[in-house]
Design a protein around this motif. Structure first.
Motif, short mmCIF file in Angstrom:
data_model
loop_
_atom_site.label_atom_id
_atom_site.label_comp_id
_atom_site.label_asym_id
_atom_site.label_seq_id
_atom_site.Cartn_x
_atom_site.Cartn_y
_atom_site.Cartn_z
N ARG A 51 19.36 9.38 -17.97
CA ARG A 51 19.21 8.33 -17.41
C ARG A 51 17.79 8.23 -16.77
O ARG A 51 17.40 7.10 -16.26
N SER A 52 17.23 9.43 -16.47
CA SER A 52 15.83 9.31 -15.99
C SER A 52 14.72 8.50 -16.90
O SER A 52 13.76 8.33 -16.55
N GLU A 53 15.28 8.44 -18.23
CA GLU A 53 14.48 7.71 -19.15
C GLU A 53 14.70 6.28 -19.17
O GLU A 53 14.33 5.56 -20.27
N LEU A 54 15.49 5.50 -18.40
CA LEU A 54 15.93 4.28 -18.64
C LEU A 54 14.73 3.28 -18.51
O LEU A 54 13.76 3.73 -17.65
N SER B 264 30.48 -2.87 -8.54
CA SER B 264 29.48 -3.76 -7.89
C SER B 264 28.20 -2.95 -8.15
O SER B 264 28.18 -1.82 -8.58
N ASP B 265 27.02 -3.69 -8.15
CA ASP B 265 25.68 -2.92 -8.43
C ASP B 265 25.49 -1.89 -7.44
O ASP B 265 24.70 -0.99 -7.92
N GLU B 266 26.13 -1.90 -6.31
CA GLU B 266 25.78 -0.83 -5.28
C GLU B 266 26.27 0.58 -6.06
O GLU B 266 25.44 1.42 -5.71
N CYS B 267 27.26 0.70 -6.65
CA CYS B 267 27.76 1.76 -7.38
C CYS B 267 26.64 2.29 -8.51
O CYS B 267 26.88 3.38 -9.06
N LEU B 268 25.89 1.43 -9.05
CA LEU B 268 25.42 1.73 -10.23
C LEU B 268 24.80 2.93 -10.35
O LEU B 268 24.65 3.88 -11.45
N PRO B 269 23.84 3.26 -9.56
CA PRO B 269 23.06 4.72 -9.35
C PRO B 269 24.32 5.86 -9.88
O PRO B 269 23.81 6.68 -10.42
N TYR B 270 25.07 5.78 -8.88
CA TYR B 270 26.17 6.98 -8.82
C TYR B 270 26.90 6.77 -10.35
O TYR B 270 27.36 7.72 -10.69
N LEU C 113 25.76 5.86 -13.13
CA LEU C 113 25.05 6.16 -14.45
C LEU C 113 24.92 7.61 -14.49
O LEU C 113 24.78 8.46 -15.35
N ASN C 114 24.98 8.29 -13.04
CA ASN C 114 24.91 9.73 -13.12
C ASN C 114 26.15 10.43 -13.52
O ASN C 114 26.06 11.37 -14.59
N ALA D 33 23.35 -6.59 -17.35
CA ALA D 33 22.48 -5.69 -16.88
C ALA D 33 23.17 -4.33 -16.86
O ALA D 33 22.85 -3.23 -17.48
N ALA D 34 24.38 -4.38 -16.32
CA ALA D 34 24.93 -2.95 -16.07
C ALA D 34 25.44 -2.34 -17.48
O ALA D 34 25.24 -1.27 -17.70
N LEU D 35 25.89 -3.48 -18.28
CA LEU D 35 26.56 -2.98 -19.61
C LEU D 35 25.43 -2.21 -20.52
O LEU D 35 25.45 -1.24 -20.99
N ARG D 36 24.18 -3.02 -20.36
CA ARG D 36 22.79 -2.22 -21.05
C ARG D 36 22.54 -1.00 -20.54
O ARG D 36 22.38 -0.15 -21.31
N LYS D 37 22.65 -0.64 -19.35
CA LYS D 37 22.32 0.51 -18.80
C LYS D 37 23.12 1.69 -18.96
O LYS D 37 22.80 2.93 -19.51
#
Length: 294
Positions: free
Chosen positions: A275-278, A158-164, A166-167, A189-193
């Protein structure tokens, strides 16, 4: 022409071997012959047979499947926390390369599982494959980061987990580009990130037969991946998984540059970006899919 693929996530439900109901449900049989028929349009040069919740810690079906599939195929199994060193070593000789923690459907003692994972890594170099609901990923991140090698199933669900997620990707975790019919997220979008943070992270899998998914794998799913990763498609379809599972790299000296899923030859491969430069500009939307268990 055939498209070369290493299928990093599939299930085999062989009726010759025991299955256990999960919440009152048993899957229909899905044999190696069924899989080969479904994927006949692709040049499958290997893959990972993944134990599902219906198979518990039984190893008989997995040993039979790996023996029948042969070279280039590996296994991902589930083990009890008290599995012996001898069993791990024997499974490794048979082609098993990872342990799966099914925390979404099966639960478990996370501390015990972590100790098992560390032991399996020391004995055989195995990694952990984690099937987990995105809502749990943040709370377990302190434990998960202790695992030496890790991959996450189905884009984290899910999108909910994406920040974690990507870490974890920024720290070297791999992610299965699989189960698009199970997730609740903007898949493109998730695949791209994920790919931008680490071009070596994504590993394609069909998730066949797609038991209890909103829909099973479609050939068109490869177009979603191709749109997201461009000229790095070969990394996602083959190279990343082959390297992660310890298999020889693919020889591309004779590869057809006109493959139907490849981008223009002028594209350069993606470079890793912290990740900080996405980029903050959102990519074009893809249709979110309903989240479904398996």
């Amino acid at each position: 022409m055939l498209i070369n693929v290493f299928d990093a996530h599939l299930h085999i439900f062989d009726p010759r071997f025991p299955l256990s109901e999960n919440e009152g449900y048993l899957p229909d049989p899905y044999t190696i012959a069924d899989y080969r028929k479904r994927m006949s349009r692709f040049d499958i040069d290997g893959g990972a047979v993944v134990s599902g919740s219906f198979q518990g810690t039984d190893q008989s079906y997995l040993m039979a499947a790996l023996a029948a599939l042969g070279e280039g195929w590996v296994g991902v199994t589930m083990l009890p926390v008290d599995a012996s060193d001898k069993q791990i070593i024997e499974l490794n000789r048979a082609g098993v390369r990872a342990i799966r923690f099914n925390l979404k459907r099966a639960g478990g003692d996370i501390v015990g599982l972590t100790m098992l994972a560390l032991r399996a890594y020391e004995l055989a170099g195995w990694h952990v494959e984690l099937y987990i609901d995105g809502s749990m990923l943040g709370s377990l991140e302190p434990v998960i980061t202790k695992l030496p090698k890790l991959s996450i199933d189905h884009l984290g669900m899910s999108d909910e987990c994406l920040p974690y997620l990507l870490n974890l990707v920024d720290r070297g975790a791999k992610v299965k580009a699989s189960g698009f019919g199970r997730v609740s997220m903007n898949v493109g979008a998730a695949l791209r990130k994920i790919h931008t943070v680490n071009p070596e992270a994504l590993m394609f899998g069909t998730d066949l037969p797609g038991t209890r998914a909103g829909r099973p794998f479609r050939d068109a799913d490869l177009s979603i991946i191709a749109d997201a990763v461009g000229s790095d498609l070969h990394r996602v379809l083959e190279d990343n998984a082959r390297a992660f599972y310890g298999l020889p790299a693919k020889d591309r000296t004779l590869e057809d540059p006109e493959s139907p899923l490849r981008k223009a030859s002028g594209e350069v491969p993606t470079l890793r970006l912290p990740r900080s430069e996405l980029p903050t500009t959102p990519p074009p939307d893809t249709l979110p899919l309903p989240i479904v268990d398996h």
